[in-house]
Scaffold this motif. Sequence first.
Motif, PDB file in Angstrom:
ATOM      1  N   MET A   1      12.277 -75.325 -25.290  1.00 13.15           N
ATOM      2  CA  MET A   1      13.388 -75.063 -24.394  1.00 13.15           C
ATOM      3  C   MET A   1      14.635 -75.846 -24.813  1.00 13.15           C
ATOM      4  O   MET A   1      15.740 -75.298 -24.824  1.00 13.15           O
ATOM      5  N   HIS A   2      14.453 -77.106 -25.174  1.00 11.59           N
ATOM      6  CA  HIS A   2      15.607 -77.957 -25.431  1.00 11.59           C
ATOM      7  C   HIS A   2      15.871 -78.196 -26.909  1.00 11.59           C
ATOM      8  O   HIS A   2      17.019 -78.374 -27.308  1.00 11.59           O
ATOM      9  N   GLU A   3      14.803 -78.295 -27.733  1.00  8.17           N
ATOM     10  CA  GLU A   3      14.964 -78.608 -29.153  1.00  8.17           C
ATOM     11  C   GLU A   3      14.033 -77.744 -29.976  1.00  8.17           C
ATOM     12  O   GLU A   3      13.102 -78.228 -30.619  1.00  8.17           O
ATOM     13  N   ALA A   4      14.232 -76.476 -29.945  1.00  3.12           N
ATOM     14  CA  ALA A   4      13.361 -75.541 -30.673  1.00  3.12           C
ATOM     15  C   ALA A   4      13.414 -75.835 -32.169  1.00  3.12           C
ATOM     16  O   ALA A   4      14.480 -76.073 -32.736  1.00  3.12           O
ATOM     17  N   GLY A   5      12.231 -75.841 -32.759  1.00  7.06           N
ATOM     18  CA  GLY A   5      12.138 -76.070 -34.197  1.00  7.06           C
ATOM     19  C   GLY A   5      12.049 -77.519 -34.596  1.00  7.06           C
ATOM     20  O   GLY A   5      11.828 -77.829 -35.764  1.00  7.06           O
TER      21      GLY A   5
ATOM     22  N   VAL B   1       9.395 -79.116 -19.513  1.00 12.14           N
ATOM     23  CA  VAL B   1       9.380 -79.026 -20.978  1.00 12.14           C
ATOM     24  C   VAL B   1       8.482 -77.860 -21.355  1.00 12.14           C
ATOM     25  O   VAL B   1       7.372 -77.728 -20.833  1.00 12.14           O
ATOM     26  N   ASN B   2       8.977 -77.014 -22.231  1.00 17.23           N
ATOM     27  CA  ASN B   2       8.173 -75.891 -22.730  1.00 17.23           C
ATOM     28  C   ASN B   2       7.435 -76.386 -23.975  1.00 17.23           C
ATOM     29  O   ASN B   2       7.940 -76.302 -25.083  1.00 17.23           O
ATOM     30  N   TYR B   3       6.217 -76.928 -23.747  1.00 23.10           N
ATOM     31  CA  TYR B   3       5.473 -77.586 -24.821  1.00 23.10           C
ATOM     32  C   TYR B   3       4.808 -76.581 -25.752  1.00 23.10           C
ATOM     33  O   TYR B   3       4.330 -75.513 -25.321  1.00 23.10           O
TER      34      TYR B   3
ATOM     35  N   GLN C   1       2.238 -71.827 -25.849  1.00 21.39           N
ATOM     36  CA  GLN C   1       3.248 -72.614 -25.152  1.00 21.39           C
ATOM     37  C   GLN C   1       2.796 -72.914 -23.731  1.00 21.39           C
ATOM     38  O   GLN C   1       2.068 -72.143 -23.110  1.00 21.39           O
ATOM     39  N   TYR C   2       3.229 -74.091 -23.237  1.00 17.19           N
ATOM     40  CA  TYR C   2       2.877 -74.512 -21.887  1.00 17.19           C
ATOM     41  C   TYR C   2       4.115 -75.134 -21.241  1.00 17.19           C
ATOM     42  O   TYR C   2       4.591 -76.176 -21.675  1.00 17.19           O
TER      43      TYR C   2
ATOM     44  N   LYS D   1      24.975 -93.786 -22.160  1.00 26.19           N
ATOM     45  CA  LYS D   1      24.246 -92.908 -23.088  1.00 26.19           C
ATOM     46  C   LYS D   1      23.490 -91.883 -22.256  1.00 26.19           C
ATOM     47  O   LYS D   1      22.573 -92.217 -21.513  1.00 26.19           O
ATOM     48  N   PRO D   2      23.872 -90.613 -22.350  1.00 26.98           N
ATOM     49  CA  PRO D   2      23.265 -89.611 -21.459  1.00 26.98           C
ATOM     50  C   PRO D   2      21.811 -89.333 -21.823  1.00 26.98           C
ATOM     51  O   PRO D   2      21.358 -89.619 -22.932  1.00 26.98           O
ATOM     52  N   LEU D   3      21.079 -88.790 -20.854  1.00 18.77           N
ATOM     53  CA  LEU D   3      19.703 -88.353 -21.100  1.00 18.77           C
ATOM     54  C   LEU D   3      19.718 -87.104 -21.981  1.00 18.77           C
ATOM     55  O   LEU D   3      20.640 -86.285 -21.908  1.00 18.77           O
ATOM     56  N   ASN D   4      18.658 -86.967 -22.802  1.00 19.32           N
ATOM     57  CA  ASN D   4      18.542 -85.729 -23.579  1.00 19.32           C
ATOM     58  C   ASN D   4      17.838 -84.680 -22.730  1.00 19.32           C
ATOM     59  O   ASN D   4      17.364 -84.944 -21.619  1.00 19.32           O
ATOM     60  N   GLY D   5      17.745 -83.478 -23.269  1.00 19.05           N
ATOM     61  CA  GLY D   5      17.152 -82.391 -22.507  1.00 19.05           C
ATOM     62  C   GLY D   5      15.713 -82.664 -22.132  1.00 19.05           C
ATOM     63  O   GLY D   5      15.244 -82.292 -21.056  1.00 19.05           O
ATOM     64  N   PHE D   6      14.957 -83.353 -23.033  1.00 25.61           N
ATOM     65  CA  PHE D   6      13.575 -83.681 -22.746  1.00 25.61           C
ATOM     66  C   PHE D   6      13.458 -84.624 -21.568  1.00 25.61           C
ATOM     67  O   PHE D   6      12.515 -84.549 -20.784  1.00 25.61           O
TER      68      PHE D   6
END
Length: 1187
Positions: free
Chosen positions: A673-677, A700-702, A723-724, A753-758
Amino acid sequence: MPKKKRLSAGRVPLILFLCQMVSALEVPLDPKLLEDLVQPPTITQQSPKDYIIDPRENIVIQCEAKGKPPPSFSWTQNGTHFDTDKDPLVTMKPDSGTLIINIMSEGKAEMYEGVYQCTARNERGAAISNNIVIRPSRSPLWTKEKLEPIILQNGQPLVLPCRPPVGLPPPIIFWMDNSFQRLPQSERVSQGLNGDLYFSNVLPEDTREDYICYARFNHTQTIQQKQPISVKVISVDELNDTIAANLSDTEFYGAKSNRERPPTFLTPEGNTSNKEELRGNILSLECIAEGLPTPVIYWIKEDGTLPSNRTFYRNFQKTLQITQVSEADSGNYQCIAKNALGAIHHTISVTVKAAPYWIMAPQNLVLSPGEDGALICRANGNPKPRISWLSNGVPIEIAPDDPSRKIDGDTIIFSNVQERSSAVYQCNASNEYGYLLANAFVNVLAEPPRILTSASTLYQVIADRPALLDCVFFGSPLPTVEWFKGAEGGALHEDIYVLHENGTLGIPVAQKESSGTYTCVARNKLGMAKNEVNLEIKDPTRIIKQPEYAVVQRGSTVSFECKVKHDHTLLATVTWLKDNRELPSDGRFTVDKDHLVVADVGDNDGGTYTCVANTTLDTVSASAVLGVVDVPSPPFDLELTDQLDKSVQLSWTPGDDNNRPITKFIIEYEDAMHEAGLWHHQTEVPGTQTTAQLKLSPYVNYCFRVRAENRVGKSLPSQPSEQYLTKAAEPDKNPTTVEGLGSEPDNLVITWKPLNGFESNGPGLQYKVSWRQKDGDDEWTSVVVANVSKYIVSGTPTFVPYLIKVQALNDVGFAPEPAAVMGHSGEDLPMVAPGNVRVNVLNSTLAEVHWDPVPLKSIRGHLQGYRIYYWKAQTSSKRNRRHIEKKILTFQGSKTHGMLPGLEPFSHYMVNVRVVNGKGEGPASPDRDFHTPEGVPSAPSALKIVNPTLDSLTLEWDPPRHPNGILTEYTLKYQPINSTHELGPLIDLKIPANKTRWTLKNLNFSTRYKFYFYAQTSAGSGSQITEEAVTTVDEGKMAMASRQVDIATQGWFIGLMCAVALLILILLIVCFIRRNKGGKYPVKEKEDAHADPEIQPMKEDDGTFGEYSDAEDHKPLKKGSRTPSDRTVKKEDSDDSLVDYGEGVNGQFNEDGSFIGQYSGKKEKEPAEGNESSEAPSPVNAMNSFV
């Protein structure tokens, strides 16, 4: 061979006689010997006892025999003489007893059916064959019969009879259909040993009209076929209709119900039965049962166990077979048929009988006249066989009497035999199941010794191994054998050698000295024979460098080394084996003299590699194991189970470890979802685990993958799992690195320092920014901003402390309450200058400045330190010519004093101080001036020698460029230099300070002088300059002067001078560049006694100084002192520079006054006066000046 012994008396019991008796002579199988020795007949080949012939081919009855002289042959048929000459269809092969009966042209095989026996006879006796029963094979047809269709109810049992015709030998039975396809068999349908087809219960699909039994007669290669049988399986209603219409002409299987029923045996019948089998045959026991559902058969042996290695089950467990059956297999065997409704058993009593079999068959005897011997014939069977003897084919009871023999049951004893005792004896062991017949001859010979080993045979043996020298001999009586070594040696004895009974000489451990010629001598009462053989001892073959164990990675190259040393007279070959087999025929395997190289190693190349070194005498080998390893194969079959909001269980199947145990598994995840690949490390588990419980984050799309790792490396990643997507939740952490700094005097810039998507844990990530003044009672002011990293608060007072908080939130909720951090609103320039500035001059190059601190409130920012500006004050005439060059030193923190190094002596300086914060500098303090005291001057700018005469030299010079004070006088020192370059006495001369020219008189003509010249102030002597010159020559020595002038005008000398001048020019340019970058500023000579302890050289790591000192301390030569051996005095340089106090042009001091400041880049042009150092002219320059 054993020594001969005789019976001492006839009363010795038989058992003792047999124990004392020595085995008879053995006749070596030497062709030449056999040609010369007479021998009774021996049957070598004969047809089988039960001989079934093909009636379509000629009958061949074999009988071959050997003997000396060659035997003659005769036959009996059914016990009477068979005259082969009278039957035109019968012929006997030449030099053979084999009969050929030609029935293909005419005649019938049945005419020659019977029992045949062959006799082979010569002058020494007669041998007979077995009784050969001749029977022609038969393959009769089935008798004609009318087979009615079989109609039966579904579920009933059925037996289809085969009853094949009796043939010879019995046929092989099988069931097929009209298309010659074998009928399928199963636990329900199977063929019995008698050939019948059994159905435990019938099904509708069993209905067909072509159940055909076939009999194959292998001997005649024919197949006979029975009439097809029709079977129809019907229901109860169909059965009643069929009975009414066709009862008169249809075979009908009973009125039993098709309901389920317990088992019943179809074969064998009853509860018990008997089975008899012969020893050595295959015991086959059969039980076939009917029932519904289909019964299953089990086998047990009562009071025993079935032999596991000889027991086999055939025909769907319905047949039990035991191979190589013996008397121990007798007993009761039980078969059990069982289905869901019950069980039934049948007991088969097995008795194993035995046709006769040999325990000890009689062996041929070769005896010498007067010797004793025995023929022993022992056999067993069930029942026990009867033993009977024949002599030359005649029952021994009616055979001619021989006084040397005595019959004792299964043994014939011979005593004091003579040549007439030679005969062929037959032993017959028989019972009701068969018979055994064996021929054994007694051959009495009188022969002188013969040695059959070839003369001068060469034996080659490896050192330290046993050596065996053959002496194959024959003689009757048995000869004695002796061995000798060399021409004159005595008989060899068994203390060192081994004398074998067969004549062989054994050397247990052969050494080099064992080499030589050996003689074998055989003797008996009829004569003597001897033979010589030669023995050579060779060095053993050795592998001096063995291949070594290797473990390599797949795809690499491996080399095995095998160095061999062998006897130089032998040819050695080296062969490589893999797992005791030849190397694969593959170009990857390369063999040279000492190496085996395997390129591009694969998994199949692992194994044991053996280097085998062969000569004609010995073989040695050495092995090494090759292990082929690689990184593991990727895991596979990833599966996610126990899926919860914040955890999941991941399981996988390991790939091949490629010969190195897997040490751990590495689990990675992708946030699609946030950091594909982009894959991240999740966790690691030991190599023995194939599951892992994984902790998950919300929203999180694990997607997971697994790598395996062993000692070689990491595998490729597995295929990704499914995916989960985890559920969203409020953030569990807040931003980090929260800071509050003002960019303007009236604002506060809050950054984080902002939070990341995860880390967002859900959609709609935002930040709640809160602030309030630290020292006030104000409430918190808050604002919610988007996913950014900065917020600016405007309208703040200047440089006020604030408490700040930044809290994360998303659509689900807020993160935990964050801790407050402190920040400050923006800074402004300081408002007040430092006061009470004082200067303390320490020496001509160093001063100390003191000031009072500025109040903190007036700084209006973070105190960075204090900055000192200082510069040389200029006269009004010089200000217009050059900008003032101001130097800057910064002292960090709240320091209130500092050192000013690198000042110019005898100079007027101005100084002020300013406070510094994060915004910049405050106003300057009032300028204060100070003066530095005098210092030592620099060297005179130039020194020239002009107008040389016979006894005088004139010196001209320029004053020092940096006098550093008021010059008081000049000092000139000079001394002559003789032809050997030795220095003369030093002369010291004082010259007034206002002079720039001086003439020295009363000098020696044609003499070189060296001059040392320096200026002085009240502070002391400055650096010196040196020069050399030569007085002119007188009239008598003009020629030498001319030669000197000629040399100076030579082209090579001019070129050399130009090169030196160019080098000096380059050096001057370098010095000039360095001066412009910071230069050196002269200071007085080292003043250790007055040095300020705070002044220290700057360290490179923190910009501070260590101990302050002058680098050099030079003083002028005292009167009478000697210069160095090269007759030059180097210019003394006591100049100090700010380069010595800091890096670059700017420097600073730390709070203890150490220099860490920087020179300012601000410069104003001023007259070109400074403290540039001047280089002393070299001797070459002095020569040029003179010339």
